[in-house]
Design a protein around this motif. Structure first.
Motif, PDB file in Angstrom:
ATOM      1  N   ALA A   1      31.717  45.861  -7.561  1.00 53.77           N
ATOM      2  CA  ALA A   1      31.945  45.020  -8.753  1.00 53.77           C
ATOM      3  C   ALA A   1      32.861  43.850  -8.405  1.00 53.77           C
ATOM      4  O   ALA A   1      32.634  42.716  -8.856  1.00 53.77           O
ATOM      5  CB  ALA A   1      32.554  45.864  -9.867  1.00 53.77           C
ATOM      6  N   GLU A   2      33.882  44.094  -7.600  1.00 46.27           N
ATOM      7  CA  GLU A   2      34.800  42.993  -7.264  1.00 46.27           C
ATOM      8  C   GLU A   2      34.137  41.985  -6.327  1.00 46.27           C
ATOM      9  O   GLU A   2      34.376  40.781  -6.441  1.00 46.27           O
ATOM     10  CB  GLU A   2      36.112  43.513  -6.671  1.00 46.27           C
ATOM     11  CG  GLU A   2      37.146  42.405  -6.652  1.00 46.27           C
ATOM     12  CD  GLU A   2      38.542  42.850  -6.275  1.00 46.27           C
ATOM     13  OE1 GLU A   2      38.818  44.062  -6.274  1.00 46.27           O
ATOM     14  OE2 GLU A   2      39.351  41.955  -5.965  1.00 46.27           O
ATOM     15  N   LEU A   3      33.308  42.458  -5.412  1.00 44.69           N
ATOM     16  CA  LEU A   3      32.591  41.520  -4.543  1.00 44.69           C
ATOM     17  C   LEU A   3      31.661  40.622  -5.362  1.00 44.69           C
ATOM     18  O   LEU A   3      31.532  39.430  -5.082  1.00 44.69           O
ATOM     19  CB  LEU A   3      31.804  42.272  -3.461  1.00 44.69           C
ATOM     20  CG  LEU A   3      32.628  42.792  -2.281  1.00 44.69           C
ATOM     21  CD1 LEU A   3      31.754  43.634  -1.343  1.00 44.69           C
ATOM     22  CD2 LEU A   3      33.278  41.642  -1.500  1.00 44.69           C
ATOM     23  N   VAL A   4      31.030  41.194  -6.362  1.00 41.47           N
ATOM     24  CA  VAL A   4      30.179  40.387  -7.246  1.00 41.47           C
ATOM     25  C   VAL A   4      31.017  39.316  -7.934  1.00 41.47           C
ATOM     26  O   VAL A   4      30.665  38.128  -7.942  1.00 41.47           O
ATOM     27  CB  VAL A   4      29.468  41.280  -8.302  1.00 41.47           C
ATOM     28  CG1 VAL A   4      28.772  40.416  -9.352  1.00 41.47           C
ATOM     29  CG2 VAL A   4      28.478  42.229  -7.635  1.00 41.47           C
ATOM     30  N   ARG A   5      32.166  39.747  -8.490  1.00 41.26           N
ATOM     31  CA  ARG A   5      33.041  38.804  -9.206  1.00 41.26           C
ATOM     32  C   ARG A   5      33.543  37.706  -8.277  1.00 41.26           C
ATOM     33  O   ARG A   5      33.483  36.515  -8.593  1.00 41.26           O
ATOM     34  CB  ARG A   5      34.252  39.542  -9.796  1.00 41.26           C
ATOM     35  CG  ARG A   5      34.033  40.032 -11.220  1.00 41.26           C
ATOM     36  CD  ARG A   5      35.350  40.330 -11.929  1.00 41.26           C
ATOM     37  NE  ARG A   5      36.264  41.158 -11.168  1.00 41.26           N
ATOM     38  CZ  ARG A   5      36.207  42.479 -11.107  1.00 41.26           C
ATOM     39  NH1 ARG A   5      35.241  43.125 -11.738  1.00 41.26           N
ATOM     40  NH2 ARG A   5      37.098  43.155 -10.406  1.00 41.26           N
ATOM     41  N   LEU A   6      34.049  38.103  -7.118  1.00 42.75           N
ATOM     42  CA  LEU A   6      34.590  37.111  -6.177  1.00 42.75           C
ATOM     43  C   LEU A   6      33.500  36.177  -5.675  1.00 42.75           C
ATOM     44  O   LEU A   6      33.704  34.972  -5.534  1.00 42.75           O
ATOM     45  CB  LEU A   6      35.256  37.816  -4.984  1.00 42.75           C
ATOM     46  CG  LEU A   6      36.621  38.452  -5.239  1.00 42.75           C
ATOM     47  CD1 LEU A   6      37.085  39.212  -3.992  1.00 42.75           C
ATOM     48  CD2 LEU A   6      37.657  37.405  -5.631  1.00 42.75           C
ATOM     49  N   HIS A   7      32.343  36.742  -5.395  1.00 43.49           N
ATOM     50  CA  HIS A   7      31.243  35.900  -4.916  1.00 43.49           C
ATOM     51  C   HIS A   7      30.916  34.823  -5.947  1.00 43.49           C
ATOM     52  O   HIS A   7      30.794  33.634  -5.616  1.00 43.49           O
ATOM     53  CB  HIS A   7      29.991  36.744  -4.623  1.00 43.49           C
ATOM     54  CG  HIS A   7      28.794  35.883  -4.340  1.00 43.49           C
ATOM     55  ND1 HIS A   7      27.931  35.451  -5.333  1.00 43.49           N
ATOM     56  CD2 HIS A   7      28.360  35.292  -3.201  1.00 43.49           C
ATOM     57  CE1 HIS A   7      27.015  34.665  -4.799  1.00 43.49           C
ATOM     58  NE2 HIS A   7      27.251  34.558  -3.508  1.00 43.49           N
ATOM     59  N   ASP A   8      30.792  35.229  -7.201  1.00 42.51           N
ATOM     60  CA  ASP A   8      30.392  34.266  -8.237  1.00 42.51           C
ATOM     61  C   ASP A   8      31.485  33.221  -8.449  1.00 42.51           C
ATOM     62  O   ASP A   8      31.204  32.031  -8.639  1.00 42.51           O
ATOM     63  CB  ASP A   8      30.066  34.997  -9.542  1.00 42.51           C
ATOM     64  CG  ASP A   8      28.755  35.768  -9.418  1.00 42.51           C
ATOM     65  OD1 ASP A   8      28.089  35.635  -8.364  1.00 42.51           O
ATOM     66  OD2 ASP A   8      28.408  36.502 -10.351  1.00 42.51           O
ATOM     67  N   LEU A   9      32.729  33.679  -8.372  1.00 38.29           N
ATOM     68  CA  LEU A   9      33.865  32.766  -8.523  1.00 38.29           C
ATOM     69  C   LEU A   9      33.859  31.728  -7.405  1.00 38.29           C
ATOM     70  O   LEU A   9      33.959  30.517  -7.641  1.00 38.29           O
ATOM     71  CB  LEU A   9      35.144  33.597  -8.446  1.00 38.29           C
ATOM     72  CG  LEU A   9      36.393  33.123  -9.130  1.00 38.29           C
ATOM     73  CD1 LEU A   9      36.174  33.100 -10.634  1.00 38.29           C
ATOM     74  CD2 LEU A   9      37.546  34.091  -8.814  1.00 38.29           C
TER      75      LEU A   9
END
Ligand SMILES: Cc1cc2nc3c(=O)[nH]c(=O)nc-3n(C[C@H](O)[C@H](O)[C@H](O)COP(=O)(O)O)c2cc1C
Length: 186
Positions: free
Chosen positions: A174-182
């Motif tokens: 979930a955090e990789l998804v968030r960081l990637h999109d950011l």
């Protein structure tokens, strides 16, 4: 549109390593999820020699085919998950060597860590790795996977997961998804 690519990097290269079963388990848990396509990067197969480029990697003026190939491999990654053991309270030599070979290829991309070892769960290795990742401009996820007493969870060369590990895999993803999109400006 094609999915962004999450590369799972296996940082242990020795015979009989636990790193491969641990990585296989994590990949099994995430490879069919929605966000990322998943590719395994096994440093044992990449088999880089010790850093032997004459120029600083930030210049991108690579002279050896093995570095050009490694650069192409890491350039196609959009996020990384490094699966690393703890060796003598730190991370492995092959991992440092693989990181040092490149520069811009890593910068501005998210990375998460899955560490393992004895009582520490590889946390000393993960902590020691942190400034190296920062120097390369990688953005490290706060969520992490840490597996203490890893060998007790390997049966017939397969890692046998448990609830806390599965929960941490979910949190890391979930955090990789968030960081990637950011970082990608989505
Ligand atoms: C050279 C070496 C040093 C190690 N040092 C540590 C250590 O500092 N802390 C720890 O928890 N485990 C340590 N271990 C035990 C490893 O966590 C364990 O052997 C693990 O299986 C290593 O990962 P690998 O099998 O993927 O190489 C060490 C193992 C090796 C081979």
């Amino acid at each position: 549109m094609s999915k962004p690519l999450l590369q799972v990097i296996i940082a242990s290269v020795r015979q009989g390593r636990v790193g491969k079963p641990v990585a296989d388990y994590i990949v099994g848990a995430i490879e069919n999820r929605e966000k990322f396509a998943v590719e395994v990067i096994d440093l044992a197969e990449v088999n880089l020699p010790l850093m032997d480029e004459p120029n600083h990697p930030r210049l991108g003026r690579y002279t050896h085919d093995h570095t050009k190939a490694w650069s192409a491999t890491i350039s196609r990654g959009d996020a990384y998950l490094i699966v690393l053991p703890e060796y003598n309270f730190s991370f492995t030599g092959p991992l440092k060597n693989a990181l040092d070979h490149l520069s811009k290829e890593w910068a501005g991309k998210p990375v998460a860590l899955a560490s393992y070892g004895g009582i520490s769960g590889g946390l000393r290795a993960a902590t020691a790795l942190s400034p190296v990742l920062g120097a390369l401009g990688l953005v490290t996820a706060r969520a992490a996977i840490a597996i203490p007493w890893v060998r007790t969870h390997v049966e017939h060369e397969a890692f046998v997961g448990y609830e806390a590990i599965d929960a941490s895999i979910d949190a890391v993803y979930a955090e990789l998804v968030r960081l990637h999109d950011l970082l990608a400006g989505h």
